[in-house]
Design an enzyme around this catalytic site. Structure first.
Site, PDB file in Angstrom:
ATOM      1  N   TYR A   1     -89.019  45.892 -92.859  1.00  0.00           N
ATOM      2  CA  TYR A   1     -88.312  46.932 -92.105  1.00  0.00           C
ATOM      3  C   TYR A   1     -88.800  48.314 -92.550  1.00  0.00           C
ATOM      4  O   TYR A   1     -88.993  49.208 -91.728  1.00  0.00           O
ATOM      5  CB  TYR A   1     -86.794  46.815 -92.330  1.00  0.00           C
ATOM      6  CG  TYR A   1     -86.197  45.555 -91.770  1.00  0.00           C
ATOM      7  CD1 TYR A   1     -85.864  45.447 -90.429  1.00  0.00           C
ATOM      8  CD2 TYR A   1     -85.969  44.451 -92.594  1.00  0.00           C
ATOM      9  CE1 TYR A   1     -85.305  44.276 -89.914  1.00  0.00           C
ATOM     10  CE2 TYR A   1     -85.425  43.286 -92.088  1.00  0.00           C
ATOM     11  CZ  TYR A   1     -85.105  43.202 -90.757  1.00  0.00           C
ATOM     12  OH  TYR A   1     -84.561  42.050 -90.247  1.00  0.00           O
TER      13      TYR A   1
ATOM     14  N   ASN B   1     -83.376  42.927 -80.450  1.00  0.00           N
ATOM     15  CA  ASN B   1     -84.536  42.561 -79.643  1.00  0.00           C
ATOM     16  C   ASN B   1     -84.117  41.547 -78.581  1.00  0.00           C
ATOM     17  O   ASN B   1     -83.614  40.479 -78.908  1.00  0.00           O
ATOM     18  CB  ASN B   1     -85.618  41.967 -80.555  1.00  0.00           C
ATOM     19  CG  ASN B   1     -86.778  41.373 -79.798  1.00  0.00           C
ATOM     20  OD1 ASN B   1     -87.012  41.682 -78.636  1.00  0.00           O
ATOM     21  ND2 ASN B   1     -87.512  40.505 -80.458  1.00  0.00           N
TER      22      ASN B   1
ATOM     23  N   CYS C   1     -89.588  39.406 -83.692  1.00  0.00           N
ATOM     24  CA  CYS C   1     -88.660  39.938 -84.691  1.00  0.00           C
ATOM     25  C   CYS C   1     -88.491  38.987 -85.871  1.00  0.00           C
ATOM     26  O   CYS C   1     -88.100  39.414 -86.960  1.00  0.00           O
ATOM     27  CB  CYS C   1     -87.321  40.289 -84.060  1.00  0.00           C
ATOM     28  SG  CYS C   1     -86.589  38.967 -83.097  1.00  0.00           S
ATOM     29  N   HIS C   2     -88.812  37.707 -85.680  1.00  0.00           N
ATOM     30  CA  HIS C   2     -88.709  36.749 -86.785  1.00  0.00           C
ATOM     31  C   HIS C   2     -89.737  37.047 -87.876  1.00  0.00           C
ATOM     32  O   HIS C   2     -89.595  36.568 -88.997  1.00  0.00           O
ATOM     33  CB  HIS C   2     -88.885  35.308 -86.269  1.00  0.00           C
ATOM     34  CG  HIS C   2     -90.202  35.035 -85.640  1.00  0.00           C
ATOM     35  ND1 HIS C   2     -90.503  35.418 -84.341  1.00  0.00           N
ATOM     36  CD2 HIS C   2     -91.316  34.430 -86.124  1.00  0.00           C
ATOM     37  CE1 HIS C   2     -91.738  35.044 -84.055  1.00  0.00           C
ATOM     38  NE2 HIS C   2     -92.248  34.449 -85.121  1.00  0.00           N
TER      39      HIS C   2
ATOM     40  N   GLU D   1     -95.679  29.051 -88.254  1.00  0.00           N
ATOM     41  CA  GLU D   1     -96.840  29.938 -88.135  1.00  0.00           C
ATOM     42  C   GLU D   1     -97.714  29.919 -89.387  1.00  0.00           C
ATOM     43  O   GLU D   1     -98.748  30.587 -89.422  1.00  0.00           O
ATOM     44  CB  GLU D   1     -96.384  31.368 -87.849  1.00  0.00           C
ATOM     45  CG  GLU D   1     -95.755  31.521 -86.487  1.00  0.00           C
ATOM     46  CD  GLU D   1     -95.384  32.963 -86.158  1.00  0.00           C
ATOM     47  OE1 GLU D   1     -95.909  33.907 -86.789  1.00  0.00           O
ATOM     48  OE2 GLU D   1     -94.549  33.146 -85.247  1.00  0.00           O
TER      49      GLU D   1
END
Length: 177
Positions: A98, A126, A134-135, A161
């Protein structure tokens, strides 16, 4: 008029929203702020943008990074738009904090400082999850904080991922904005 469609993912149902041309929403069913940009009056319909989004989701959930983005319509404030545009630059399999996002926006806007907390609020709201990733946003200390879909889904997505989870940890309590 707004339209919806549904997608069955490995993490549960997903609702898609559109203005008829572009994707305006993608929410895990039941998530925090579910369908918060969707008008009360909407119709379920199969649209080309939904077919394109489902193709994107099929590729993503097969373990590959999609090489295209469906047409998006960001229904939000200018600040949220700026934050979500930064999210779109976070590559598949990578994370950003962030604070890093806040620093980037401050720099782009010629500001000395930007609140990471304000960024967290924008990230948490989002409306187009997964595609606007956003993850992939974590706390500066490695905390897996603030995912409206739930921390378990965030962990699954990051592992899916191939993100190195070594320096990341589950917060002691839910901190979804």
């Amino acid at each position: 008029m707004q339209y919806t469609a549904h997608y069955a993912s490995p993490l549960g149902g997903i609702t898609l929203g559109s203005d008829g041309q572009a994707l305006t929403g993608l929410w895990f069913d039941g998530q925090k702020y579910f369908a918060d940009t969707l008008e009360r009056e909407h119709e379920e319909r199969e649209l080309s943008v939904f077919r394109e989004t489902k193709r994107w989701l099929d590729i993503y959930f097969s373990g590959k990074a999609p090489d295209f983005t469906p047409e998006l319509e960001l229904m939000c404030s200018e600040f949220r738009r700026a934050v979500w545009q930064v999210l779109l630059t976070i590559p598949y399999g990578h994370i950003m904090s962030y604070g890093e996002i806040a620093g980037r926006i401050a720099s782009e806007q010629g500001l000395e400082h930007m609140s990471a907390q304000a960024v967290g609020g924008a990230v948490g709201h989002n409306a187009i999850s997964l595609i606007i990733p956003c993850h992939r946003v974590v706390g500066g200390n490695g905390s897996l904080t603030g995912y409206a879909g739930g921390i378990d889904k965030k962990i699954w997505l990051l592992q899916h991922e191939g993100v190195d989870m070594g320096g990341l940890f589950r917060p002691g309590h839910s901190t979804a904005p």
